[in-house]
Motif scaffolding. Structure first.
Motif, PDB file in Angstrom:
ATOM      1  N   GLY A 113       0.856  -1.120  -0.103  1.00  0.00           N
ATOM      2  CA  GLY A 113      -0.560  -0.386  -0.382  1.00  0.00           C
ATOM      3  C   GLY A 113       0.542   1.355   0.250  1.00  0.00           C
ATOM      4  N   ARG A 114       0.244   2.618  -0.109  1.00  0.00           N
ATOM      5  CA  ARG A 114       0.777   3.976  -0.055  1.00  0.00           C
ATOM      6  C   ARG A 114       1.158   3.684   1.195  1.00  0.00           C
ATOM      7  N   LEU A 115       1.742   3.780   2.533  1.00  0.00           N
ATOM      8  CA  LEU A 115       1.981   4.207   3.419  1.00  0.00           C
ATOM      9  C   LEU A 115       3.079   3.005   3.482  1.00  0.00           C
ATOM     10  N   ALA A 116       2.898   1.987   3.462  1.00  0.00           N
ATOM     11  CA  ALA A 116       3.747   0.557   3.852  1.00  0.00           C
ATOM     12  C   ALA A 116       4.941   1.108   2.616  1.00  0.00           C
ATOM     13  N   THR A 117       4.488   1.321   1.813  1.00  0.00           N
ATOM     14  CA  THR A 117       5.839   0.989   0.745  1.00  0.00           C
ATOM     15  C   THR A 117       6.556   2.416   0.403  1.00  0.00           C
ATOM     16  N   TYR A 118       5.662   3.875   1.091  1.00  0.00           N
ATOM     17  CA  TYR A 118       5.903   5.279   0.892  1.00  0.00           C
ATOM     18  C   TYR A 118       5.772   5.497  -0.705  1.00  0.00           C
ATOM     19  N   ARG A 119       4.655   4.983  -1.216  1.00  0.00           N
ATOM     20  CA  ARG A 119       4.697   5.202  -2.734  1.00  0.00           C
ATOM     21  C   ARG A 119       2.806   6.814  -2.495  1.00  0.00           C
ATOM     22  N   TYR A 120       2.857   7.244  -4.232  1.00  0.00           N
ATOM     23  CA  TYR A 120       1.792   7.861  -3.892  1.00  0.00           C
ATOM     24  C   TYR A 120       0.788   7.382  -5.673  1.00  0.00           C
ATOM     25  N   TYR A 121       0.528   6.167  -4.615  1.00  0.00           N
ATOM     26  CA  TYR A 121      -0.247   5.336  -5.998  1.00  0.00           C
ATOM     27  C   TYR A 121      -1.935   5.503  -6.026  1.00  0.00           C
ATOM     28  N   ASN A 122      -2.397   5.360  -6.906  1.00  0.00           N
ATOM     29  CA  ASN A 122      -3.348   5.906  -6.800  1.00  0.00           C
ATOM     30  C   ASN A 122      -4.244   4.235  -7.224  1.00  0.00           C
ATOM     31  N   MET A 123      -6.258   5.058  -6.275  1.00  0.00           N
ATOM     32  CA  MET A 123      -6.450   3.336  -6.066  1.00  0.00           C
ATOM     33  C   MET A 123      -6.351   2.214  -7.243  1.00  0.00           C
ATOM     34  N   ASP A 124      -6.789   2.693  -8.193  1.00  0.00           N
ATOM     35  CA  ASP A 124      -6.364   1.132  -9.177  1.00  0.00           C
ATOM     36  C   ASP A 124      -4.853   0.556  -8.820  1.00  0.00           C
ATOM     37  N   GLN A 125      -4.344   1.331  -8.729  1.00  0.00           N
ATOM     38  CA  GLN A 125      -2.492   0.623  -8.408  1.00  0.00           C
ATOM     39  C   GLN A 125      -2.064  -0.305  -7.462  1.00  0.00           C
ATOM     40  N   VAL A 126      -2.979   0.530  -6.335  1.00  0.00           N
ATOM     41  CA  VAL A 126      -3.232  -0.228  -4.843  1.00  0.00           C
ATOM     42  C   VAL A 126      -4.136  -1.336  -5.371  1.00  0.00           C
ATOM     43  N   VAL A 127      -5.128  -1.694  -5.602  1.00  0.00           N
ATOM     44  CA  VAL A 127      -5.434  -3.168  -6.326  1.00  0.00           C
ATOM     45  C   VAL A 127      -4.412  -3.615  -6.865  1.00  0.00           C
ATOM     46  N   GLY A 128      -3.769  -3.355  -7.655  1.00  0.00           N
ATOM     47  CA  GLY A 128      -3.141  -4.175  -8.506  1.00  0.00           C
ATOM     48  C   GLY A 128      -1.657  -4.844  -7.469  1.00  0.00           C
ATOM     49  N   GLN A 129      -1.426  -3.429  -6.776  1.00  0.00           N
ATOM     50  CA  GLN A 129       0.103  -4.724  -6.365  1.00  0.00           C
ATOM     51  C   GLN A 129      -0.956  -5.099  -5.254  1.00  0.00           C
ATOM     52  N   ALA A 130      -2.024  -5.341  -4.627  1.00  0.00           N
ATOM     53  CA  ALA A 130      -2.639  -5.777  -3.814  1.00  0.00           C
ATOM     54  C   ALA A 130      -2.691  -6.885  -4.475  1.00  0.00           C
ATOM     55  N   LEU A 131      -2.859  -7.354  -5.483  1.00  0.00           N
ATOM     56  CA  LEU A 131      -3.590  -8.373  -6.233  1.00  0.00           C
ATOM     57  C   LEU A 131      -1.976  -9.344  -6.450  1.00  0.00           C
ATOM     58  N   ALA A 132      -0.903  -9.076  -6.995  1.00  0.00           N
ATOM     59  CA  ALA A 132       0.111  -8.969  -7.319  1.00  0.00           C
ATOM     60  C   ALA A 132       0.164  -9.506  -5.786  1.00  0.00           C
ATOM     61  N   THR A 133       0.573  -9.032  -4.021  1.00  0.00           N
ATOM     62  CA  THR A 133       0.982  -9.332  -3.383  1.00  0.00           C
ATOM     63  C   THR A 133       0.292 -10.998  -3.327  1.00  0.00           C
ATOM     64  N   PHE A 134      -0.519 -11.031  -3.575  1.00  0.00           N
ATOM     65  CA  PHE A 134      -1.424 -12.394  -3.137  1.00  0.00           C
ATOM     66  C   PHE A 134      -0.721 -13.256  -4.018  1.00  0.00           C
ATOM     67  N   ALA A 135      -0.557 -13.122  -5.597  1.00  0.00           N
ATOM     68  CA  ALA A 135      -0.206 -13.975  -6.066  1.00  0.00           C
ATOM     69  C   ALA A 135       1.896 -14.136  -5.960  1.00  0.00           C
ATOM     70  N   ARG A 136       2.076 -13.734  -5.569  1.00  0.00           N
ATOM     71  CA  ARG A 136       3.062 -14.249  -4.594  1.00  0.00           C
ATOM     72  C   ARG A 136       3.564 -15.214  -3.058  1.00  0.00           C
ATOM     73  N   ILE A 137       2.178 -14.982  -2.420  1.00  0.00           N
ATOM     74  CA  ILE A 137       1.944 -15.455  -1.577  1.00  0.00           C
ATOM     75  C   ILE A 137       1.687 -17.093  -1.573  1.00  0.00           C
ATOM     76  N   GLN A 138       0.574 -16.851  -2.504  1.00  0.00           N
ATOM     77  CA  GLN A 138       0.215 -18.130  -3.374  1.00  0.00           C
ATOM     78  C   GLN A 138       1.557 -19.160  -3.397  1.00  0.00           C
ATOM     79  N   GLN A 139       2.675 -18.633  -4.381  1.00  0.00           N
ATOM     80  CA  GLN A 139       3.668 -18.584  -4.342  1.00  0.00           C
ATOM     81  C   GLN A 139       4.868 -18.919  -3.841  1.00  0.00           C
ATOM     82  N   SER A 140       4.820 -18.797  -2.477  1.00  0.00           N
ATOM     83  CA  SER A 140       6.035 -19.065  -1.514  1.00  0.00           C
ATOM     84  C   SER A 140       6.000 -19.938  -0.869  1.00  0.00           C
TER      85      SER A 140
END
Length: 388
Positions: free
Chosen positions: A336-363
């Motif tokens: 998220g925006r605060l935890a990764t210190y980035r000025y993300y739009n809402m869709d970018q945060v959703v995309g980052q969350a979905l990508a994180t879930f994919a990594r969780i599934q793999q690891s």
């Protein structure tokens, strides 16, 4: 014991809670300091019955089909193209700057081709574009920079644009046509029932327990869990051990007026004299009909909840040191925006969350219920294939 503790019930935390509960069938404790879900996208009906955004306007836009498809599981959409005016020299002018902006500001009748020549004659040569000021003066010149950008940016961030990363003003395009939409994305819509309703549907799962008005620092040693997802300020997670990362906050003044409409568009920016940066009128966003209208005035400040990481080189350097600490935390995922210190739009945060879930599934191997279901499936397959 919970399989997961998720800190923060905004987009990042809620998307990951939904994915973990629905796909991994694992238990989630989702906590938030505030008294509601949805983070800064939280909306609610005020006393006039108008759906307002408590933390300023949130306009959903994206080009990512996967994000649209994901969120569409939890909401229908209301078509809405965001248009913003800027109060400059006593006139309300389209922003981003376009053909109409210049013609109305200077009482001209330029064509698109002539406007390009107009910009070219005013641009300043910048050998290396590094700052927010460099971006604008090298595109449209010093005068338009002073009228539309410098004052607004100084109010928003508390420092001069010459001290900010180029990413701040690079987000706003300059157009030579008459396109007055604030965003150019292919998908521009608002959740039909509001953001809060979308979050409620997203989190409607018996495996998700929600605790509001709950501070992570007060419960982290009291409630057992196996893995954590953290969406708060990264420096706070590490008890500010390397120093505090600067965040910009906002103060919101909400009011309701006894008139049907206050301004011609949802948002009007004030880059020149006023202390506030913008006024939002919500009925433009929701399409509601009412004899009253509700507004929000925004006042940037350094005091209050963190909203925006301040994009300066020294802040990025400090974040990198915290990022190294985070990389060593094998059982914590920072999103998220605060935890990764980035000025993300809402869709970018959703995309980052979905990508994180994919990594969780793999690891991570499945635990709890999903592991038992997998074992039962394998036993069932073995039983069907073995002769009796």
């Amino acid at each position: 014991m919970f399989d997961w503790l998720i800190v923060g019930a905004g987009f990042a935390g809620s998307v990951l809670a939904e994915r973990i509960a629905s796909r991994r069938h694992e238990s989630v404790l989702l906590i938030d300091r505030r008294n509601h879900i949805g983070g800064n996208a939280y909306d609610c009906y005020d006393e006039a019955g108008i759906l307002v955004h408590r933390y300023g306007p949130h306009i959903f836009h994206t080009n990512a089909r996967s994000i649209i498809d994901y969120l569409s599981q939890f909401t229908k959409w209301r078509p809405y193209e965001h248009r913003v005016l800027s109060s400059v020299d006593g006139k309300l002018l389209p922003i981003p700057i376009n053909l109409d902006t210049i013609n109305r500001l200077y009482d001209l009748e330029l064509t698109p081709e002539q406007l390009e020549e107009f910009f070219a004659s005013r641009r300043e040569t910048v050998e290396e574009v590094r700052t927010a000021e460099d971006v604008v003066v090298s595109t449209v010149g010093r005068e338009l920079y002073e009228k539309f950008f410098r004052g607004y940016t100084r109010k928003q961030w508390g420092v001069d644009p010459a001290q900010l990363s180029k990413s701040v003003t690079a987000r706003v395009p300059t157009r030579t046509n008459r396109d007055d939409r604030y965003f150019g994305d292919t998908f521009q819509n608002m959740p039909a029932g509001g953001y809060t309703r979308m979050f409620q549907r997203m989190l409607d799962n018996p495996r998700i327990k929600i605790m509001l008005q709950t501070d992570y620092r007060e419960i982290r040693e009291k409630i057992p869990f196996q893995q954590m997802i953290y969406t708060g300020p990264i420096d706070e997670y590490f008890d500010w051990s390397l120093g505090r990362l600067p965040y910009r906050s906002l103060r919101f003044d909400h009011e309701t007026l006894d008139c049907e409409q206050f301004q011609p568009v949802a948002v009007v920016n004030y880059p020149q004299t006023e202390n506030y940066t913008r006024i939002t009128e919500y009925k433009h966003l929701t399409g509601q009909q009412s004899p009253k209208t509700s507004l929000t005035y925004e006042y940037p400040t350094d005091i209050g909840d963190p909203y925006y990481p301040v994009p300066r080189a020294e802040n990025e350097a400090l974040y990198k040191r915290y990022e190294a600490l985070a990389a060593a935390c094998s059982d914590v995922w920072f999103v998220g925006r605060l935890a990764t210190y980035r000025y993300y739009n809402m869709d970018q945060v959703v995309g980052q969350a979905l990508a994180t879930f994919a990594r969780i599934q793999q690891s991570l191997p499945a635990t709890g219920t999903v592991q038992m279901l997998t074992q039962r499936t394998m036993l069932g397959q073995h039983s069907e294939q073995s002769p009796t």
